[in-house]
Scaffold this active site. Sequence first.
Site, PDB file in Angstrom:
ATOM      1  N   ASP A   1       0.825  -1.128  -0.191  1.00 63.44           N
ATOM      2  CA  ASP A   1      -0.070   0.186  -0.179  1.00 63.44           C
ATOM      3  C   ASP A   1       1.051   1.532  -0.325  1.00 63.44           C
ATOM      4  O   ASP A   1       2.038   1.528   0.427  1.00 63.44           O
ATOM      5  CB  ASP A   1      -0.430   0.519   1.687  1.00 63.44           C
ATOM      6  CG  ASP A   1      -2.475   0.124   1.082  1.00 63.44           C
ATOM      7  OD1 ASP A   1      -2.171   1.484   0.438  1.00 63.44           O
ATOM      8  OD2 ASP A   1      -3.210  -0.059   1.353  1.00 63.44           O
TER       9      ASP A   1
ATOM     10  N   ASP B   1      -9.888   2.247  -3.271  1.00 64.81           N
ATOM     11  CA  ASP B   1     -11.266   1.862  -2.916  1.00 64.81           C
ATOM     12  C   ASP B   1     -12.021   1.613  -3.644  1.00 64.81           C
ATOM     13  O   ASP B   1     -13.209   1.931  -4.021  1.00 64.81           O
ATOM     14  CB  ASP B   1     -10.774   1.474  -1.335  1.00 64.81           C
ATOM     15  CG  ASP B   1     -10.094   1.904  -0.321  1.00 64.81           C
ATOM     16  OD1 ASP B   1      -8.949   1.494  -1.425  1.00 64.81           O
ATOM     17  OD2 ASP B   1      -9.517   1.071   0.082  1.00 64.81           O
TER      18      ASP B   1
HETATM   19  C1  GAL Z   1      -5.762   1.106   0.987  1.00 63.98           C
HETATM   20  C2  GAL Z   1      -5.976  -0.053   0.026  1.00 63.98           C
HETATM   21  C3  GAL Z   1      -7.460  -1.689   0.423  1.00 63.98           C
HETATM   22  C4  GAL Z   1      -6.831  -1.823   1.756  1.00 63.98           C
HETATM   23  C5  GAL Z   1      -6.320  -0.702   3.230  1.00 63.98           C
HETATM   24  C6  GAL Z   1      -5.882  -1.245   4.255  1.00 63.98           C
HETATM   25  O1  GAL Z   1      -5.807   1.970   0.987  1.00 63.98           O
HETATM   26  O2  GAL Z   1      -6.568   0.321  -1.218  1.00 63.98           O
HETATM   27  O3  GAL Z   1      -7.151  -2.044  -0.687  1.00 63.98           O
HETATM   28  O4  GAL Z   1      -5.256  -3.206   1.917  1.00 63.98           O
HETATM   29  O5  GAL Z   1      -5.832   0.083   2.430  1.00 63.98           O
HETATM   30  O6  GAL Z   1      -5.484  -0.335   5.276  1.00 63.98           O
END
Ligand code: GAL
Length: 643
Positions: free
Chosen positions: A202, A289
């Site tokens: 991430d 997301d």
């Molecule tokens: C976001 C990511 C998600 C998930 C989340 C966890 O940035 O896009 O898929 O992994 O963080 O905090």
Amino acid sequence: MPIRARAHLHKRRRAPLAALSAIALLWGSQPAIAQQADPLAPTGAWSANVDGAALTPPMGWNSWNAFFTDLDEEKVLASAQVIVDTGLAAKGYRYINLDEGWWQHRREDGRMLANTDRFPSTRTPDGATSFRPFTDRLHGMGLKAGLYSDLGRNTCAQAYMPDQTNLPRGTMTEREVGLYGHIDQDIGQFFDEWGFDYIKIDGCGLRAYGPESERVMSGQYRALDPILNLETVALSDIPAVKGLFGEVKTALMRYNPDNDFVLSLCIWGSAHVRAWAKDVGNVSRTSDDITPHWGRMLTNFDTAVTRELYAHPGSWNDPDMLFIGKGDFDADHLTEARSHFTLWAFLNAPLLIGSDLRDTPQPLMDIFGNSALIALNQDAGGHQAVLAFDTDDLQILVKTLADGDKAVAILNRSSAPVEATLTAAHMKLREDAAIATTDLWSGEGASFTGEMKVTVAPRETRAWRVRGSRALADGMYLSELPGQVNPAVDGVTVPEVDPTIHRAANFGTRGSGARPFYTGWGGARADSTPYGRVLQVAGHHFASGIGVLANSRLEVRNNGHRRFTASVGVDDSAQDADNEVTFALYGDGRLLARSEPLSRGMPAQELAADIAGVSLLELVARSGDAVTGQLSVTWGDAALVQR
Ligand code: GAL
């Protein structure tokens, strides 16, 4: 993390974007010096990533959409068991991926510790913790294990999750669980010592911890000057982000000599990643997301659907995990749930189930288990579907399969039924010969000649596998083979925002709305100009071809064809009417054919050569440096043929 939860942070202006094209050349296996000298010089080598275990899109399960950070070993293993028991594992769902929420903290010597309360099997007598028993268990079930980290020091949940119950604990430095400054050590620990096979990385740590952010000002977290900005590409330091992913890749190669790893980039389409992830990783998120809303699913779909030439065996577009099981995709919305799954299959997206499989209703399990759609997604050809018909209400997608069959999907994005006409031309098939169809949901077989009328219900996606007689009898158009075409240099020098992506309102109506911010506009396209227009040179329309900007180099894998043919020219839609473009074809690094210098308004010129025995073609369109405005060029009817 939801967009609305992400603070807009003050960012300083970073490296000029003019540096982008030069940096882009440093990726891949091409000799860096030759590249820097002339990015359009042929290299004779395929430069998109082929390292790692992703010759077809990864399939499996991920904890995030089901549990967010509230995950534990029991929940994960229970879903893994269901995957095995229901036969989904045998159908290809292999990766069981822990998303955020697994960590305890980082020890003073840099070692990462697992949360032993949540994952009791990680407890060791010396307190060092180990996920080895956990990964052994999954491997013993015939599955693979995935882990999650961040490229910065801190994480997304630390920045954005309102529920702070399962966050890293300890001092400020102990809570720095991200890879930043520890890339080699962490990758070694995760893969070599703990036995993981997959890592999702991430980017919140590179985005949310600026010196003026609330979380840093409060003294909880150490500042890290942001180098990622989702909303404004000019505020991202693209070379720096690429450099860090490059270090991760190097470490993965080092600790996985068997090549059994998957590198998943998760920077949500920022830093112009939709253009370069193909050179470094195995899957790359093209958007923020997904949420369980129809509109948001469309947003995520749109961020990947025009990127057909940027996905190849080894590196795939990732519009995010499946959200089947909740909201608009729960068991009361089977039409939407089936659409979501069908579209992800056609995009060659990773098929990562995001529901709690302990209580997922059978009709949704049946969706995950649709073998015909799984086969499309996993087809060895690796060709992402191409848009054959495109409007805001209805789209037709066509995907070429390794055995020469095609698959067609008709998506009704709207809330009213649509009477659609599917024509042989959409599939590049002859209109005077029978076309056999197999419905990918009902299994029903039928046949038609010329065209077929179909009613598509609101939010429905109808899909078939089809077989007919090819319009181009003795070859394949390059636009039918996107998995074999790599825009090594796509001519984009200043990343531009793509205005075509659906802007969903599912986060509410406070503020001024969702602005377009995903770059990628102007990238190479199949059967379209880089800006979504029909391909046309001097008034002649090409239904097939590749559209790309001038000063570009496309790599094309030849799979045994004897001849290349194309009609090349500056596209009528080009803004630049003055500059001349010369088209050249190379085979394994040698010049095979070259056009006259052509400018807008001049008729397309034939460019053809024998390519028997050649494995890599390079299609170079070169113009002077002083390009003014968009200079789109068209490789009309570009094809690999047997003649
Ligand atoms: C976001 C990511 C998600 C998930 C989340 C966890 O940035 O896009 O898929 O992994 O963080 O905090």
